[in-house]
Design a protein around this motif. Structure first.
Motif, PDB file in Angstrom:
ATOM      1  N   LEU A   1    -116.939 -91.658  -4.513  1.00 46.07           N
ATOM      2  CA  LEU A   1    -118.305 -91.153  -4.334  1.00 46.07           C
ATOM      3  C   LEU A   1    -119.176 -92.170  -3.597  1.00 46.07           C
ATOM      4  N   GLN A   2    -119.026 -93.463  -3.931  1.00 43.82           N
ATOM      5  CA  GLN A   2    -119.790 -94.493  -3.242  1.00 43.82           C
ATOM      6  C   GLN A   2    -119.396 -94.560  -1.764  1.00 43.82           C
ATOM      7  N   PHE A   3    -118.114 -94.445  -1.485  1.00 41.32           N
ATOM      8  CA  PHE A   3    -117.646 -94.450  -0.097  1.00 41.32           C
ATOM      9  C   PHE A   3    -118.206 -93.254   0.670  1.00 41.32           C
ATOM     10  N   ALA A   4    -118.200 -92.093   0.031  1.00 39.29           N
ATOM     11  CA  ALA A   4    -118.723 -90.884   0.674  1.00 39.29           C
ATOM     12  C   ALA A   4    -120.219 -91.019   0.944  1.00 39.29           C
ATOM     13  N   ASP A   5    -120.951 -91.592   0.007  1.00 45.91           N
ATOM     14  CA  ASP A   5    -122.391 -91.808   0.231  1.00 45.91           C
ATOM     15  C   ASP A   5    -122.630 -92.778   1.368  1.00 45.91           C
ATOM     16  N   ALA A   6    -121.815 -93.826   1.463  1.00 40.05           N
ATOM     17  CA  ALA A   6    -121.967 -94.798   2.554  1.00 40.05           C
ATOM     18  C   ALA A   6    -121.670 -94.148   3.898  1.00 40.05           C
ATOM     19  N   GLU A   7    -120.688 -93.270   3.936  1.00 40.07           N
ATOM     20  CA  GLU A   7    -120.347 -92.578   5.179  1.00 40.07           C
ATOM     21  C   GLU A   7    -121.465 -91.637   5.611  1.00 40.07           C
ATOM     22  N   LYS A   8    -122.147 -91.044   4.665  1.00 44.39           N
ATOM     23  CA  LYS A   8    -123.246 -90.131   5.000  1.00 44.39           C
ATOM     24  C   LYS A   8    -124.396 -90.866   5.666  1.00 44.39           C
ATOM     25  N   LYS A   9    -124.544 -92.151   5.356  1.00 45.44           N
ATOM     26  CA  LYS A   9    -125.662 -92.920   5.890  1.00 45.44           C
ATOM     27  C   LYS A   9    -125.426 -93.385   7.322  1.00 45.44           C
ATOM     28  N   ILE A  10    -124.191 -93.357   7.786  1.00 48.43           N
ATOM     29  CA  ILE A  10    -123.886 -93.780   9.155  1.00 48.43           C
ATOM     30  C   ILE A  10    -124.403 -92.719  10.124  1.00 48.43           C
ATOM     31  N   GLU A  11    -125.157 -93.167  11.111  1.00 48.66           N
ATOM     32  CA  GLU A  11    -125.692 -92.238  12.105  1.00 48.66           C
ATOM     33  C   GLU A  11    -124.727 -92.165  13.289  1.00 48.66           C
ATOM     34  N   VAL A  12    -124.438 -90.965  13.675  1.00 49.36           N
ATOM     35  CA  VAL A  12    -123.532 -90.725  14.785  1.00 49.36           C
ATOM     36  C   VAL A  12    -124.347 -90.223  15.967  1.00 49.36           C
ATOM     37  N   SER A  13    -124.025 -90.740  17.136  1.00 50.34           N
ATOM     38  CA  SER A  13    -124.722 -90.312  18.343  1.00 50.34           C
ATOM     39  C   SER A  13    -124.477 -88.815  18.568  1.00 50.34           C
ATOM     40  N   PRO A  14    -125.499 -88.066  18.944  1.00 49.92           N
ATOM     41  CA  PRO A  14    -125.291 -86.629  19.168  1.00 49.92           C
ATOM     42  C   PRO A  14    -124.410 -86.351  20.390  1.00 49.92           C
TER      43      PRO A  14
END
Length: 142
Positions: A44-57
């Motif tokens: 769950l912590q890993f998934a939350d960290a991945e959600k915070k990464i911004e990806v270029s459109p």
């Protein structure tokens, strides 16, 4: 609460704090479920960290451009022409073989018919006799 019930409840929550009192009590008494909870918490912590990464459109456009560039470099322009030549050559050989095979069969059929009618042949004599007999019986009926 048993281990299966705990696993079902664990997968339905987003944080370990949301677990029921019965699940928390089971967690304190079961070492396997405790290890599972720790793994799930790390996930769950890993998934939350991945959600915070911004990806270029424009990432998809860049990836597709890189793929097309790689494909263009890998396939030389001569390969499509070689395919056309190979297909044309194969079809020409196929049609030639079919034409020659058909001519051979025609010659063989002509040879067989010639042998049948030119040679003294019992079968030919039988057919002639049958034809004459049939013709005479028809003439007698009329």
């Amino acid at each position: 609460m048993n281990c299966q019930q705990y696993k079902a409840e664990l997968t339905s929550v987003k944080t370990l704090e949301e677990l029921s009192d019965a699940a928390k009590q089971h967690l304190s008494s079961c070492s396997q479920c405790k290890a599972l909870s720790q793994s799930y918490n790390h996930f769950l912590q890993f998934a939350d960290a991945e959600k915070k990464i911004e990806v270029s459109p424009f990432i998809a456009t860049r990836i597709m451009a890189a793929i097309e560039t790689d494909n263009a470099e890998q396939v030389p322009a001569i390969i499509p022409w070689l395919r056309v030549i190979a297909v044309t050559l194969t079809m020409t050989i196929g049609f030639t073989f079919a034409y020659l095979s058909d001519k051979r069969q025609t010659v063989m059929a002509d040879l067989l018919l010639t042998d049948y009618f030119d040679v003294e042949n019992n079968a030919f004599e039988i057919e002639t006799a049958w034809f004459e007999e049939t013709t005479q019986s028809e003439n007698n009926i009329n």
